[in-house]
Design a protein around this motif. Sequence first.
Motif, PDB file in Angstrom:
ATOM      1  N   ARG A 162       0.817  -1.192   0.000  1.00 17.26           N
ATOM      2  CA  ARG A 162       0.000   0.000   0.000  1.00 17.26           C
ATOM      3  C   ARG A 162       0.865   1.262   0.000  1.00 17.26           C
ATOM      4  O   ARG A 162       1.890   1.320   0.634  1.00 17.26           O
ATOM      5  CB  ARG A 162      -0.919   0.069   1.229  1.00 17.26           C
ATOM      6  CG  ARG A 162      -1.987  -1.007   1.254  1.00 17.26           C
ATOM      7  CD  ARG A 162      -2.881  -0.847   2.491  1.00 17.26           C
ATOM      8  NE  ARG A 162      -3.900  -1.866   2.513  1.00 17.26           N
ATOM      9  CZ  ARG A 162      -5.083  -1.755   1.928  1.00 17.26           C
ATOM     10  NH1 ARG A 162      -5.362  -0.644   1.275  1.00 17.26           N
ATOM     11  NH2 ARG A 162      -5.965  -2.718   1.979  1.00 17.26           N
ATOM     12  N   SER A 163       0.435   2.224  -0.782  1.00 11.05           N
ATOM     13  CA  SER A 163       0.937   3.577  -0.622  1.00 11.05           C
ATOM     14  C   SER A 163      -0.031   4.215   0.347  1.00 11.05           C
ATOM     15  O   SER A 163      -0.618   3.542   1.178  1.00 11.05           O
ATOM     16  CB  SER A 163       0.963   4.289  -1.973  1.00 11.05           C
ATOM     17  OG  SER A 163      -0.338   4.437  -2.472  1.00 11.05           O
ATOM     18  N   VAL A 204      -1.664  -2.832  -4.014  1.00 10.52           N
ATOM     19  CA  VAL A 204      -1.149  -3.553  -5.175  1.00 10.52           C
ATOM     20  C   VAL A 204      -1.054  -5.023  -4.796  1.00 10.52           C
ATOM     21  O   VAL A 204      -0.334  -5.375  -3.871  1.00 10.52           O
ATOM     22  CB  VAL A 204       0.233  -3.029  -5.599  1.00 10.52           C
ATOM     23  CG1 VAL A 204       0.765  -3.848  -6.767  1.00 10.52           C
ATOM     24  CG2 VAL A 204       0.154  -1.557  -5.965  1.00 10.52           C
ATOM     25  N   ASP A 207       4.489   8.795  -5.630  1.00 14.59           N
ATOM     26  CA  ASP A 207       4.393   7.399  -5.212  1.00 14.59           C
ATOM     27  C   ASP A 207       3.022   6.804  -5.520  1.00 14.59           C
ATOM     28  O   ASP A 207       2.915   5.695  -6.053  1.00 14.59           O
ATOM     29  CB  ASP A 207       4.670   7.272  -3.712  1.00 14.59           C
ATOM     30  CG  ASP A 207       6.159   7.396  -3.400  1.00 14.59           C
ATOM     31  OD1 ASP A 207       6.945   7.525  -4.350  1.00 14.59           O
ATOM     32  OD2 ASP A 207       6.506   7.378  -2.212  1.00 14.59           O
ATOM     33  N   ASP A 208       1.979   7.523  -5.183  1.00 13.18           N
ATOM     34  CA  ASP A 208       0.641   7.012  -5.428  1.00 13.18           C
ATOM     35  C   ASP A 208       0.391   6.768  -6.908  1.00 13.18           C
ATOM     36  O   ASP A 208      -0.284   5.814  -7.289  1.00 13.18           O
ATOM     37  CB  ASP A 208      -0.415   7.981  -4.877  1.00 13.18           C
ATOM     38  CG  ASP A 208      -0.615   7.818  -3.371  1.00 13.18           C
ATOM     39  OD1 ASP A 208       0.010   6.905  -2.799  1.00 13.18           O
ATOM     40  OD2 ASP A 208      -1.394   8.586  -2.791  1.00 13.18           O
ATOM     41  N   GLN A 252      -1.241  -1.218 -10.227  1.00 12.38           N
ATOM     42  CA  GLN A 252      -2.554  -1.828 -10.033  1.00 12.38           C
ATOM     43  C   GLN A 252      -3.333  -1.875 -11.347  1.00 12.38           C
ATOM     44  O   GLN A 252      -3.958  -2.884 -11.685  1.00 12.38           O
ATOM     45  CB  GLN A 252      -3.341  -1.036  -8.985  1.00 12.38           C
ATOM     46  CG  GLN A 252      -4.690  -1.637  -8.614  1.00 12.38           C
ATOM     47  CD  GLN A 252      -4.558  -2.811  -7.670  1.00 12.38           C
ATOM     48  OE1 GLN A 252      -3.608  -3.589  -7.740  1.00 12.38           O
ATOM     49  NE2 GLN A 252      -5.518  -2.949  -6.768  1.00 12.38           N
ATOM     50  N   ARG A 262       6.754  -9.098  -6.563  1.00 11.36           N
ATOM     51  CA  ARG A 262       7.580  -7.955  -6.180  1.00 11.36           C
ATOM     52  C   ARG A 262       9.040  -8.396  -6.191  1.00 11.36           C
ATOM     53  O   ARG A 262       9.439  -9.308  -5.470  1.00 11.36           O
ATOM     54  CB  ARG A 262       7.202  -7.438  -4.800  1.00 11.36           C
ATOM     55  CG  ARG A 262       8.040  -6.244  -4.363  1.00 11.36           C
ATOM     56  CD  ARG A 262       7.557  -5.659  -3.073  1.00 11.36           C
ATOM     57  NE  ARG A 262       8.400  -4.550  -2.641  1.00 11.36           N
ATOM     58  CZ  ARG A 262       8.145  -3.796  -1.571  1.00 11.36           C
ATOM     59  NH1 ARG A 262       7.070  -4.030  -0.834  1.00 11.36           N
ATOM     60  NH2 ARG A 262       8.960  -2.815  -1.245  1.00 11.36           N
ATOM     61  N   TYR A 281       1.957   3.384  -7.819  1.00 10.35           N
ATOM     62  CA  TYR A 281       1.194   2.242  -7.329  1.00 10.35           C
ATOM     63  C   TYR A 281      -0.128   2.082  -8.080  1.00 10.35           C
ATOM     64  O   TYR A 281      -0.560   0.967  -8.343  1.00 10.35           O
ATOM     65  CB  TYR A 281       0.933   2.382  -5.828  1.00 10.35           C
ATOM     66  CG  TYR A 281       2.190   2.249  -5.004  1.00 10.35           C
ATOM     67  CD1 TYR A 281       3.016   1.133  -5.134  1.00 10.35           C
ATOM     68  CD2 TYR A 281       2.565   3.231  -4.103  1.00 10.35           C
ATOM     69  CE1 TYR A 281       4.174   1.001  -4.391  1.00 10.35           C
ATOM     70  CE2 TYR A 281       3.725   3.120  -3.355  1.00 10.35           C
ATOM     71  CZ  TYR A 281       4.527   2.007  -3.498  1.00 10.35           C
ATOM     72  OH  TYR A 281       5.673   1.880  -2.766  1.00 10.35           O
TER      73      TYR A 281
END
Length: 298
Positions: free
Chosen positions: A14-15, A20, A74-75, A82, A25, A78
Amino acid sequence: MNDSFFFKITPTLRSRSVPVTFLRRFSYKDIKNATDGFSRVIGTSSHGASYKAKFQNGRFAVVKEIHLVDQQDDDSFYREVQLLGRLHHRHIVALNGFSVGRKRFLVFENVENGSLKEHLNDPLKTPLDWRIRQKIAVGVAAALEYLHFFCDPPVYHVSISSSTIMLDENYNAKLSDVGLLGSGSDHITARRTSSYNERTGQVYGNIMYELGLLILELITGQSSDKTGTDLSQWIEESCFPTSIHNMIDPDLGNDYDSREVKGLLAVARFCIKSADEPNSFTPQIYRYLQKKVSILLS
């Protein structure tokens, strides 16, 4: 090979607001080792370099570095992961994973036959026959239909050119530049004389313009990167029907159906003319091309 290497379910990341899930990863070390210390560069864009990668299990991939302006983005990153992770279509390059930390990377499936541009311009490669070129046009149209009419929300940030269309082992087209942090069709906007703003309808018009140029490139073999304006002007001239034979890619020889060429040229002309009136566009263009490919493959 173990496909789970790319499709391992990871804990929710999470941001501030965006989760996600269901994507692998990778660590920075994984990416560095797979790209041989970031030495296998295969291309660059405004977002960073792209690398050929080979992971420890022998599986190949394409890694794209994503440059962010600052941490406030950042958001956006992400949300991008997603979004791309949710796209599943045979004509769109699949996102297999991502990496965050020192740098940010997106890990995409490897597409065996490289870009359409290579096959149209590299004299060492076997020329694409007419059937394959038609199939490529239909595949791109099918991907756009999926992005525009079957994704929620619709995805309009997509770049269509021979450089961004990849070909798999069966020469099926796959879009490789979808939703990359708003990359979209900005390079086309710079080439065109029309003044476009960021409204969705106008971005949509740019996509149609790109699709029209791509079809022209498939027919003529001329690079739209260099002659896009010339190609679009040619097809809008009243005398263009009399010059069709001279514009067909010499690599095709006489191995094509003139009626099918005229049909695709009509589609290209419609796309280019519709770019200035994007709200007039309907899914009929996709249906027309899809009907043609079903006949070809039957």
